[in-house]
Design a protein around this motif. Structure first.
Motif, PDB file in Angstrom:
ATOM      1  N   GLU A  77      -1.498 -22.319   1.475  1.00  0.00           N
ATOM      2  CA  GLU A  77      -1.349 -21.300   0.433  1.00  0.00           C
ATOM      3  C   GLU A  77      -1.465 -19.893   1.012  1.00  0.00           C
ATOM      4  O   GLU A  77      -0.792 -18.969   0.574  1.00  0.00           O
ATOM      5  N   GLY A  78      -2.317 -19.746   2.026  1.00  0.00           N
ATOM      6  CA  GLY A  78      -2.500 -18.448   2.666  1.00  0.00           C
ATOM      7  C   GLY A  78      -1.263 -17.970   3.400  1.00  0.00           C
ATOM      8  O   GLY A  78      -1.038 -16.767   3.546  1.00  0.00           O
ATOM      9  N   LYS A  79      -0.454 -18.913   3.865  1.00  0.00           N
ATOM     10  CA  LYS A  79       0.808 -18.572   4.551  1.00  0.00           C
ATOM     11  C   LYS A  79       1.835 -18.067   3.540  1.00  0.00           C
ATOM     12  O   LYS A  79       2.604 -17.145   3.816  1.00  0.00           O
ATOM     13  N   SER A  80       1.839 -18.685   2.354  1.00  0.00           N
ATOM     14  CA  SER A  80       2.777 -18.283   1.305  1.00  0.00           C
ATOM     15  C   SER A  80       2.343 -16.995   0.616  1.00  0.00           C
ATOM     16  O   SER A  80       3.174 -16.265   0.071  1.00  0.00           O
ATOM     17  N   ARG A  81       1.024 -16.745   0.611  1.00  0.00           N
ATOM     18  CA  ARG A  81       0.499 -15.566  -0.099  1.00  0.00           C
ATOM     19  C   ARG A  81      -0.401 -14.768   0.841  1.00  0.00           C
ATOM     20  O   ARG A  81      -1.621 -14.800   0.715  1.00  0.00           O
ATOM     21  N   PRO A  82       0.183 -14.053   1.795  1.00  0.00           N
ATOM     22  CA  PRO A  82      -0.620 -13.319   2.782  1.00  0.00           C
ATOM     23  C   PRO A  82      -1.575 -12.334   2.101  1.00  0.00           C
ATOM     24  O   PRO A  82      -1.179 -11.615   1.190  1.00  0.00           O
ATOM     25  N   GLY A  83      -2.808 -12.349   2.543  1.00  0.00           N
ATOM     26  CA  GLY A  83      -3.791 -11.417   1.993  1.00  0.00           C
ATOM     27  C   GLY A  83      -4.524 -11.919   0.759  1.00  0.00           C
ATOM     28  O   GLY A  83      -5.560 -11.375   0.380  1.00  0.00           O
ATOM     29  N   HIS A  84      -3.995 -12.964   0.140  1.00  0.00           N
ATOM     30  CA  HIS A  84      -4.600 -13.464  -1.102  1.00  0.00           C
ATOM     31  C   HIS A  84      -6.052 -13.893  -0.889  1.00  0.00           C
ATOM     32  O   HIS A  84      -6.954 -13.473  -1.629  1.00  0.00           O
ATOM     33  N   PHE A  85      -6.289 -14.712   0.119  1.00  0.00           N
ATOM     34  CA  PHE A  85      -7.633 -15.247   0.312  1.00  0.00           C
ATOM     35  C   PHE A  85      -8.621 -14.192   0.828  1.00  0.00           C
ATOM     36  O   PHE A  85      -9.823 -14.301   0.585  1.00  0.00           O
ATOM     37  N   ILE A  86      -8.110 -13.172   1.524  1.00  0.00           N
ATOM     38  CA  ILE A  86      -8.989 -12.056   1.908  1.00  0.00           C
ATOM     39  C   ILE A  86      -9.521 -11.372   0.648  1.00  0.00           C
ATOM     40  O   ILE A  86     -10.703 -11.025   0.556  1.00  0.00           O
ATOM     41  N   GLY A  87      -8.647 -11.216  -0.342  1.00  0.00           N
ATOM     42  CA  GLY A  87      -9.071 -10.639  -1.619  1.00  0.00           C
ATOM     43  C   GLY A  87     -10.105 -11.498  -2.324  1.00  0.00           C
ATOM     44  O   GLY A  87     -11.084 -10.987  -2.881  1.00  0.00           O
ATOM     45  N   VAL A  88      -9.894 -12.818  -2.267  1.00  0.00           N
ATOM     46  CA  VAL A  88     -10.826 -13.752  -2.917  1.00  0.00           C
ATOM     47  C   VAL A  88     -12.192 -13.712  -2.238  1.00  0.00           C
ATOM     48  O   VAL A  88     -13.229 -13.541  -2.896  1.00  0.00           O
ATOM     49  N   THR A  89     -12.214 -13.876  -0.918  1.00  0.00           N
ATOM     50  CA  THR A  89     -13.502 -13.937  -0.210  1.00  0.00           C
ATOM     51  C   THR A  89     -14.249 -12.603  -0.278  1.00  0.00           C
ATOM     52  O   THR A  89     -15.478 -12.580  -0.369  1.00  0.00           O
ATOM     53  N   THR A  90     -13.506 -11.500  -0.284  1.00  0.00           N
ATOM     54  CA  THR A  90     -14.155 -10.187  -0.356  1.00  0.00           C
ATOM     55  C   THR A  90     -14.850  -9.995  -1.703  1.00  0.00           C
ATOM     56  O   THR A  90     -16.016  -9.586  -1.758  1.00  0.00           O
ATOM     57  N   ILE A  91     -14.166 -10.325  -2.793  1.00  0.00           N
ATOM     58  CA  ILE A  91     -14.791 -10.132  -4.109  1.00  0.00           C
ATOM     59  C   ILE A  91     -15.934 -11.118  -4.317  1.00  0.00           C
ATOM     60  O   ILE A  91     -16.987 -10.766  -4.879  1.00  0.00           O
ATOM     61  N   ILE A  92     -15.771 -12.347  -3.855  1.00  0.00           N
ATOM     62  CA  ILE A  92     -16.860 -13.325  -4.014  1.00  0.00           C
ATOM     63  C   ILE A  92     -18.063 -12.897  -3.178  1.00  0.00           C
ATOM     64  O   ILE A  92     -19.210 -12.971  -3.633  1.00  0.00           O
ATOM     65  N   GLY A  93     -17.819 -12.399  -1.975  1.00  0.00           N
ATOM     66  CA  GLY A  93     -18.904 -11.885  -1.135  1.00  0.00           C
ATOM     67  C   GLY A  93     -19.637 -10.733  -1.809  1.00  0.00           C
ATOM     68  O   GLY A  93     -20.867 -10.655  -1.780  1.00  0.00           O
ATOM     69  N   LYS A  94     -18.875  -9.834  -2.428  1.00  0.00           N
ATOM     70  CA  LYS A  94     -19.484  -8.698  -3.134  1.00  0.00           C
ATOM     71  C   LYS A  94     -20.333  -9.186  -4.321  1.00  0.00           C
ATOM     72  O   LYS A  94     -21.452  -8.723  -4.537  1.00  0.00           O
ATOM     73  N   LEU A  95     -19.794 -10.124  -5.068  1.00  0.00           N
ATOM     74  CA  LEU A  95     -20.538 -10.665  -6.215  1.00  0.00           C
ATOM     75  C   LEU A  95     -21.811 -11.382  -5.760  1.00  0.00           C
ATOM     76  O   LEU A  95     -22.855 -11.270  -6.402  1.00  0.00           O
ATOM     77  N   PHE A  96     -21.710 -12.098  -4.651  1.00  0.00           N
ATOM     78  CA  PHE A  96     -22.899 -12.763  -4.111  1.00  0.00           C
ATOM     79  C   PHE A  96     -23.969 -11.736  -3.717  1.00  0.00           C
ATOM     80  O   PHE A  96     -25.153 -11.936  -3.963  1.00  0.00           O
ATOM     81  N   ASN A  97     -23.536 -10.638  -3.098  1.00  0.00           N
ATOM     82  CA  ASN A  97     -24.489  -9.596  -2.699  1.00  0.00           C
ATOM     83  C   ASN A  97     -25.112  -8.911  -3.915  1.00  0.00           C
ATOM     84  O   ASN A  97     -26.303  -8.591  -3.919  1.00  0.00           O
ATOM     85  N   LEU A  98     -24.320  -8.692  -4.941  1.00  0.00           N
ATOM     86  CA  LEU A  98     -24.800  -7.989  -6.136  1.00  0.00           C
ATOM     87  C   LEU A  98     -25.734  -8.856  -6.986  1.00  0.00           C
ATOM     88  O   LEU A  98     -26.743  -8.380  -7.497  1.00  0.00           O
ATOM     89  N   ILE A  99     -25.367 -10.122  -7.129  1.00  0.00           N
ATOM     90  CA  ILE A  99     -26.078 -11.001  -8.073  1.00  0.00           C
ATOM     91  C   ILE A  99     -27.141 -11.861  -7.383  1.00  0.00           C
ATOM     92  O   ILE A  99     -28.120 -12.250  -8.000  1.00  0.00           O
ATOM     93  N   GLN A 100     -26.954 -12.114  -6.085  1.00  0.00           N
ATOM     94  CA  GLN A 100     -27.890 -12.929  -5.301  1.00  0.00           C
ATOM     95  C   GLN A 100     -28.223 -14.249  -6.013  1.00  0.00           C
ATOM     96  O   GLN A 100     -29.392 -14.575  -6.248  1.00  0.00           O
ATOM     97  N   PRO A 101     -27.189 -15.010  -6.379  1.00  0.00           N
ATOM     98  CA  PRO A 101     -27.461 -16.256  -7.102  1.00  0.00           C
ATOM     99  C   PRO A 101     -28.050 -17.324  -6.174  1.00  0.00           C
ATOM    100  O   PRO A 101     -27.841 -17.293  -4.964  1.00  0.00           O
ATOM    101  N   ASN A 102     -28.753 -18.270  -6.776  1.00  0.00           N
ATOM    102  CA  ASN A 102     -29.205 -19.438  -6.022  1.00  0.00           C
ATOM    103  C   ASN A 102     -28.079 -20.460  -5.912  1.00  0.00           C
ATOM    104  O   ASN A 102     -27.980 -21.193  -4.925  1.00  0.00           O
ATOM    105  N   PHE A 103     -27.237 -20.486  -6.945  1.00  0.00           N
ATOM    106  CA  PHE A 103     -26.109 -21.422  -7.004  1.00  0.00           C
ATOM    107  C   PHE A 103     -24.857 -20.676  -7.468  1.00  0.00           C
ATOM    108  O   PHE A 103     -24.958 -19.729  -8.257  1.00  0.00           O
ATOM    109  N   ALA A 104     -23.699 -21.127  -6.992  1.00  0.00           N
ATOM    110  CA  ALA A 104     -22.419 -20.601  -7.475  1.00  0.00           C
ATOM    111  C   ALA A 104     -21.510 -21.782  -7.783  1.00  0.00           C
ATOM    112  O   ALA A 104     -21.532 -22.793  -7.071  1.00  0.00           O
TER     113      ALA A 104
END
Length: 285
Positions: free
Chosen positions: A119-146
């Motif tokens: 999917e990353g080959k068909s949609r370049p940059g897509h997963f960078i966007g996903v991991t970046t926002i999830i990383g930011k949310l993890f830093n902001l919310i500091q959940p025990n579980f996701a």
């Protein structure tokens, strides 16, 4: 239910819960909530004291601005659903809150191999966007579980990988894909399908299941012919096939007969709508 739109207010709430030693669970979404999201919320309640749902349509993961602008927004309906599910916090920031200087030069998180294949080959940059926002949310919310659904299987594997490799103290829990009775996976993008396309769409999952049955029956032999037959069947039905193949479900390497754990990953176009689906299977030896 608290609707929080700023990082400062979110921090205050998180610190309040942390002081009370509450276990926090995060269900990240882009809104337009459906039964798949509700299932994740119900699952989260089994693990944690406080469930936080985020709604943020992340521009960084869209290939073009048109796709981003047409993504369905149903915020009021989503709020009613979350209130009904007795969610403690909805975090719904504006783009300027998350990306104050825009997305182009923003620091990003990338999982090198997994983000650039399939999917990353068909949609370049897509997963960078996903991991970046999830990383930011993890830093902001500091959940025990996701909590994440398995429909976006490659995305799930990528998130699990960066959580492990960047040493986030978070347990990622996944839930099987929730489907309509006809087999169609719940997806926010199903709203793009017209009536005729909605009738055709379940054929994708049927084809995946039929293909797995043939692969198991042939013990992994004649795979090329089996996959080609599946692609032709989908094309005849009106799908434009982008991805339809068998992979190792743990590494996403291409199918190898000695693999025990396998998965078919499929991405197709039906009209102007991209549909993705998958199914795991074990090849007996």
């Amino acid at each position: 239910m608290y609707i929080i739109k700023t990082i400062d207010n979110l921090y205050k709430k998180i610190q309040f819960f942390k002081k009370k030693q509450k276990k926090i669970g995060l269900v990240p979404t882009m809104g337009n909530l459906h039964l798949g999201h509700i299932n994740l919320i119900i699952l989260a309640k089994k693990y944690v004291d406080i469930v936080i749902v985020s709604i943020f349509i992340n521009p960084m993961q869209f290939e073009n601005s048109l796709d981003f602008k047409k993504y369905p927004q149903t915020f009021l309906k989503d709020c009613l659903i979350l209130k009904n599910e007795k969610i403690e916090i909805l975090f719904a920031p504006k783009i300027s809150e998350i990306y104050p200087n825009g997305t182009n030069m923003h620091t990003y998180i990338q999982v090198p191999k997994l983000s650039k294949i399939i999917e990353g080959k068909s949609r370049p940059g897509h997963f960078i966007g996903v991991t970046t926002i999830i990383g930011k949310l993890f830093n902001l919310i500091q959940p025990n579980f996701a909590f994440f659904g398995e429909k976006d299987y490659q995305q799930l594997l990528i998130i699990k990988t960066f959580v492990k490799e960047l040493n986030y103290p978070i347990k990622v829990i996944s839930s099987p894909t929730i489907r309509l009775e006809n087999g169609l996976a719940f997806s926010s993008r199903n709203k793009y399908l017209n009536d005729l396309e909605l009738k055709k769409a379940p054929f994708l999952y049927k084809t995946i299941k039929d293909t797995i049955n043939i692969i198991i029956k042939n013990n992994g032999n004649q795979l090329y012919e089996t996959i080609n037959f599946a692609k032709m069947s989908l094309t005849k039905k009106g799908f434009l096939v982008d991805i339809f193949n068998v992979y190792n479900s743990k590494t996403l390497d291409i199918f190898y007969k000695k693999n025990k754990n396998n998965i078919i990953l499929a991405s197709v176009w039906l009209g102007s709508t991209r549909l993705i689906d998958n199914k795991k299977f074990i090849l007996p030896h």
